[in-house]
Write an enzyme that holds these catalytic residues in place. Sequence first.
Site, PDB file in Angstrom:
ATOM      1  N   HIS A 172       4.611  -6.024   6.655  1.00  0.00           N
ATOM      2  CA  HIS A 172       4.424  -4.657   7.138  1.00  0.00           C
ATOM      3  C   HIS A 172       3.463  -4.604   8.318  1.00  0.00           C
ATOM      4  O   HIS A 172       2.551  -5.422   8.423  1.00  0.00           O
ATOM      5  CB  HIS A 172       3.858  -3.774   6.022  1.00  0.00           C
ATOM      6  CG  HIS A 172       4.738  -3.722   4.819  1.00  0.00           C
ATOM      7  ND1 HIS A 172       4.239  -3.594   3.547  1.00  0.00           N
ATOM      8  CD2 HIS A 172       6.089  -3.775   4.675  1.00  0.00           C
ATOM      9  CE1 HIS A 172       5.244  -3.576   2.681  1.00  0.00           C
ATOM     10  NE2 HIS A 172       6.375  -3.686   3.345  1.00  0.00           N
ATOM     11  N   TYR A 192      -7.269  -3.433  -0.320  1.00  0.00           N
ATOM     12  CA  TYR A 192      -7.521  -3.627   1.098  1.00  0.00           C
ATOM     13  C   TYR A 192      -8.037  -2.361   1.762  1.00  0.00           C
ATOM     14  O   TYR A 192      -7.725  -1.253   1.365  1.00  0.00           O
ATOM     15  CB  TYR A 192      -6.290  -4.170   1.821  1.00  0.00           C
ATOM     16  CG  TYR A 192      -5.007  -3.390   1.692  1.00  0.00           C
ATOM     17  CD1 TYR A 192      -4.534  -2.628   2.754  1.00  0.00           C
ATOM     18  CD2 TYR A 192      -4.250  -3.440   0.533  1.00  0.00           C
ATOM     19  CE1 TYR A 192      -3.341  -1.938   2.655  1.00  0.00           C
ATOM     20  CE2 TYR A 192      -3.058  -2.749   0.426  1.00  0.00           C
ATOM     21  CZ  TYR A 192      -2.603  -1.992   1.500  1.00  0.00           C
ATOM     22  OH  TYR A 192      -1.427  -1.305   1.402  1.00  0.00           O
ATOM     23  N   ASP A 205      11.889  -3.443   1.958  1.00  0.00           N
ATOM     24  CA  ASP A 205      11.569  -4.758   2.495  1.00  0.00           C
ATOM     25  C   ASP A 205      12.814  -5.615   2.690  1.00  0.00           C
ATOM     26  O   ASP A 205      12.874  -6.434   3.603  1.00  0.00           O
ATOM     27  CB  ASP A 205      10.545  -5.474   1.609  1.00  0.00           C
ATOM     28  CG  ASP A 205       9.166  -4.841   1.696  1.00  0.00           C
ATOM     29  OD1 ASP A 205       8.955  -3.956   2.559  1.00  0.00           O
ATOM     30  OD2 ASP A 205       8.289  -5.227   0.902  1.00  0.00           O
TER      31      ASP A 205
END
Length: 181
Positions: free
Chosen positions: A61, A130, A168
Amino acid sequence: MNVIETALPGVLILEPRIFRDARGSFCEIYNERTMAALGLPTNWVQDNFSLSKQYVVRGIHYQVQNTQGKLVRVTHGAVWDVAVDLRQKSPTFGRHIGVELSGENNRMLWIPQGFGHGFVVLSESAGFAYKVTDYYSPAGERTLLWNDPDLAIPWPVTAEQAIVSEKDRQGSSLREAELFP
């Protein structure tokens, strides 16, 4: 904090100092002064967390609007984490690095703007946390095909084992993708 440079200039492995004793362990994940001294961002706008089971592949991504730098780490379990240089004028364009991040090694990976990011879960499950430098932009989000032969990423999972979202699975090849200048 120990800093390890990777084959992709700007992508760094960060190893916090871990204090262990009979009770367990302690480490400092984020310190604004330490990050500033390393030349890394100190103004994070969003924290994200995902929980995934073994063989889940997330990515690759990136965002072409509201581009994001990411500081990624694993809270528990283990992943093989990948950064791909998507800056067309870069001498390392199209190259990648992979590193194991785990709750045990407490390593973090700094991925600057201009890179794609993905990972595969190696353990039974993994918690992935993250920080990002800009807000998520659905209109600007792009996905590269995780197993694009032109990238030649040696994923530690077969295509048959990989658990991949429909989004994806529909990722672009490097040749067709909207990239950074």
